[in-house]
Design an enzyme around this catalytic site. Structure first.
Site, mmCIF file in Angstrom:
data_model
loop_
_atom_site.group_PDB
_atom_site.id
_atom_site.type_symbol
_atom_site.label_atom_id
_atom_site.label_comp_id
_atom_site.label_asym_id
_atom_site.label_seq_id
_atom_site.Cartn_x
_atom_site.Cartn_y
_atom_site.Cartn_z
ATOM 1 N N ALA A 140 106.758 -3.486 92.174
ATOM 2 C CA ALA A 140 107.219 -4.236 91.015
ATOM 3 C C ALA A 140 108.137 -3.320 90.208
ATOM 4 O O ALA A 140 108.020 -2.092 90.277
ATOM 5 C CB ALA A 140 106.034 -4.697 90.179
ATOM 6 N N GLY A 194 103.839 -3.569 94.825
ATOM 7 C CA GLY A 194 104.180 -4.972 95.043
ATOM 8 C C GLY A 194 104.956 -5.200 96.335
ATOM 9 O O GLY A 194 104.905 -6.288 96.907
ATOM 10 N N GLU A 196 102.389 -5.484 98.917
ATOM 11 C CA GLU A 196 101.701 -6.763 98.688
ATOM 12 C C GLU A 196 102.556 -7.948 99.138
ATOM 13 O O GLU A 196 102.042 -8.918 99.698
ATOM 14 C CB GLU A 196 101.329 -6.885 97.209
ATOM 15 C CG GLU A 196 100.272 -5.853 96.818
ATOM 16 C CD GLU A 196 100.065 -5.753 95.326
ATOM 17 O OE1 GLU A 196 101.037 -5.367 94.626
ATOM 18 O OE2 GLU A 196 98.975 -6.062 94.846
ATOM 19 N N GLU A 198 99.892 2.176 92.597
ATOM 20 C CA GLU A 198 99.779 1.748 91.200
ATOM 21 C C GLU A 198 98.898 2.664 90.360
ATOM 22 O O GLU A 198 99.147 2.860 89.168
ATOM 23 C CB GLU A 198 99.232 0.311 91.126
ATOM 24 C CG GLU A 198 100.208 -0.758 91.580
ATOM 25 C CD GLU A 198 100.086 -1.111 93.049
ATOM 26 O OE1 GLU A 198 99.548 -0.297 93.826
ATOM 27 O OE2 GLU A 198 100.553 -2.206 93.423
HETATM 28 C C1 HXC Z 1 111.847 0.406 89.228
HETATM 29 C C2 HXC Z 1 112.378 1.910 90.892
HETATM 30 C C3 HXC Z 1 111.142 1.658 91.526
HETATM 31 C C4 HXC Z 1 110.268 0.703 90.931
HETATM 32 C C5 HXC Z 1 112.215 3.124 92.674
HETATM 33 N N1 HXC Z 1 112.996 2.825 91.626
HETATM 34 N N2 HXC Z 1 111.083 2.443 92.628
HETATM 35 N N3 HXC Z 1 112.713 1.284 89.758
HETATM 36 N N4 HXC Z 1 110.663 0.123 89.784
HETATM 37 N N5 HXC Z 1 109.097 0.375 91.489
HETATM 38 C C6 HXC Z 1 114.327 3.368 91.328
HETATM 39 C C7 HXC Z 1 114.250 4.782 90.809
HETATM 40 O O1 HXC Z 1 113.938 4.784 89.460
HETATM 41 C C8 HXC Z 1 115.636 5.270 91.092
HETATM 42 O O2 HXC Z 1 116.501 4.758 90.107
HETATM 43 C C9 HXC Z 1 115.996 4.589 92.394
HETATM 44 O O3 HXC Z 1 115.084 3.465 92.509
HETATM 45 C C10 HXC Z 1 115.774 5.478 93.589
HETATM 46 O O4 HXC Z 1 114.475 6.011 93.546
HETATM 47 P P1 HXC Z 1 114.157 7.574 93.607
HETATM 48 O O5 HXC Z 1 112.836 7.757 92.977
HETATM 49 O O6 HXC Z 1 115.284 8.362 93.070
HETATM 50 O O7 HXC Z 1 114.081 7.786 95.176
HETATM 51 P P2 HXC Z 1 113.153 8.816 95.989
HETATM 52 O O8 HXC Z 1 113.144 10.142 95.323
HETATM 53 O O9 HXC Z 1 113.593 8.700 97.399
HETATM 54 O O10 HXC Z 1 111.677 8.236 95.862
HETATM 55 C C11 HXC Z 1 111.363 6.969 96.416
HETATM 56 C C12 HXC Z 1 109.985 6.529 95.909
HETATM 57 C C13 HXC Z 1 109.970 6.531 94.379
HETATM 58 C C14 HXC Z 1 108.878 7.450 96.466
HETATM 59 C C15 HXC Z 1 109.741 5.108 96.474
HETATM 60 O O11 HXC Z 1 111.105 5.812 93.909
HETATM 61 C C16 HXC Z 1 108.757 5.921 93.777
HETATM 62 O O12 HXC Z 1 107.676 6.535 93.748
HETATM 63 N N6 HXC Z 1 108.883 4.684 93.261
HETATM 64 C C17 HXC Z 1 107.820 4.005 92.572
HETATM 65 C C18 HXC Z 1 106.814 3.486 93.585
HETATM 66 C C19 HXC Z 1 105.695 2.767 92.843
HETATM 67 O O13 HXC Z 1 104.990 3.343 92.015
HETATM 68 N N7 HXC Z 1 105.517 1.489 93.153
HETATM 69 C C20 HXC Z 1 104.481 0.702 92.538
HETATM 70 C C21 HXC Z 1 105.081 0.048 91.337
HETATM 71 S S1 HXC Z 1 103.867 -0.765 90.396
HETATM 72 P P3 HXC Z 1 117.620 5.696 89.410
HETATM 73 O O14 HXC Z 1 118.230 4.799 88.381
HETATM 74 O O15 HXC Z 1 116.905 6.876 88.867
HETATM 75 O O16 HXC Z 1 118.552 6.032 90.540
HETATM 76 C C22 HXC Z 1 103.630 -2.157 91.200
HETATM 77 C C23 HXC Z 1 102.683 -3.054 90.528
HETATM 78 C C24 HXC Z 1 102.083 -3.972 91.505
HETATM 79 O O17 HXC Z 1 104.172 -2.482 92.196
HETATM 80 C C25 HXC Z 1 101.469 -5.052 90.800
HETATM 81 C C26 HXC Z 1 102.111 -6.295 91.144
HETATM 82 C C27 HXC Z 1 103.504 -6.223 91.538
#
Ligand code: HXC
Length: 257
Positions: free
Chosen positions: A65, A108, A111, A131
């Site tokens: 998400a 997400g 999911e 998460e």
């Molecule tokens: C918003 C995101 C994002 C996310 C990545 N980005 N994941 N933006 N929401 N979930 C953005 C980053 O901010 C970044 O933007 C760009 O995508 C590239 O990501 P990087 O982090 O620079 O890439 P990398 O170093 O290769 O790392 C990849 C990654 C990391 C390991 C996937 O991005 C990450 O940990 N993302 C979050 C994963 C996460 O926590 N997902 C769960 C979300 S909560 P910029 O502008 O800086 O270039 C969730 C809730 C579920 O899903 C409940 C229902 C949906």
């Protein structure tokens, strides 16, 4: 109005939805949910479409998400809009949906893949529910569907530690159906969808419905439901065609009605 977050195409009898927010690794905003559900519902009522594929980019199916969109939202906003509820409507789609997953399928994103009927992953796919690292927990069904898919111990491990697993491990656990080389991902997923699309459409719909019953009702009820659907399949033209073709040693041609 033009789509902002996904690309929707039709390849012969297969509907293809490509998540298209590459700069944020296909982070799922509320807009992605609205557009994806609208596209799925349109495919579901389109007689030309028999199966659906959802995919992302080579780097990410979806990294979760959209954290930026969620970060400052108060509970009342989520509650009043029933945040994330649209995604659950995927279960109302009666046509088969294949998730073609390359790269990150996190939170997400994982999911969403599990909301599809089965997952075909590329070798570099990564699945996880991170998460907990953000101070939250899965919210699109992950705690339930991951547990059904891989069992309690591993689901607890992934959801409580936030670690992710690769495609090979996901395959060994039964989370994904197939693992294919990165460059073959979309082609293999589309081929699987085309294969399904060529079969007797009512039987395909019945088969999906029958498998999904296994998650909702006791075994005896699921078996009874299956038996009635099996009997109902004999009311379809495709059953006559499929069996007549076999008996006469020719290829069946299903007319899809
Ligand atoms: C918003 C995101 C994002 C996310 C990545 N980005 N994941 N933006 N929401 N979930 C953005 C980053 O901010 C970044 O933007 C760009 O995508 C590239 O990501 P990087 O982090 O620079 O890439 P990398 O170093 O290769 O790392 C990849 C990654 C990391 C390991 C996937 O991005 C990450 O940990 N993302 C979050 C994963 C996460 O926590 N997902 C769960 C979300 S909560 P910029 O502008 O800086 O270039 C969730 C809730 C579920 O899903 C409940 C229902 C949906």
């Amino acid at each position: 109005s033009a789509l902002q977050t996904i690309i929707v195409e039709r390849r012969d009898r297969v509907g293809l939805i490509t998540l298209n927010r590459p700069k944020s690794l296909n982070a799922l905003t509320a807009q992605v949910a609205v557009e994806t559900l609208a596209a799925l519902k349109a495919f579901d009522v389109d007689d030309q479409v028999r199966a659906i594929v959802i995919t992302g980019s080579t780097r990410a199916f979806a990294a979760g998400a959209d954290i930026a969109e969620m970060a400052e939202k108060p509970f009342t906003s989520f509650y009043m809009s029933d945040f994330l509820a649209p995604w659950d409507e995927i279960k109302t789609i009666s046509k088969p949906i294949i998730a073609a997953v390359g790269g990150f399928a996190l939170g997400g994103g994982c999911e969403l893949a599990m909301l599809c009927d089965f997952i075909i992953a590329s070798e570099d796919a990564q699945f996880g529910q991170p998460e907990i690292k953000l101070g939250i927990l899965p919210g699109m069904g992950g705690s339930q569907r991951l547990t059904h898919a891989i069992g309690k111990s591993l689901a607890m491990d992934l959801i409580l530690t936030g670690r992710s697993i690769g495609a090979a491990e996901a395959k060994a656990l039964g989370l994904v159906a197939r693992v294919v080389p990165n460059t073959d991902l979309l082609q293999v997923a589309l081929e699987a969808a085309h294969t399904i699309a060529a079969y007797n459409a009512p039987a395909v719909k019945m088969a999906k419905e029958a498998v999904n019953r296994a998650f909702e009702v006791p075994l005896s009820e699921g078996v009874r439901h299956e038996r009635l659907l099996f009997q109902a399949a004999f009311a379809t033209e495709g059953q006559k065609e499929g069996m007549n073709a076999f008996v006469n040693k020719r290829a069946p041609v299903f007319r899809h009605r």
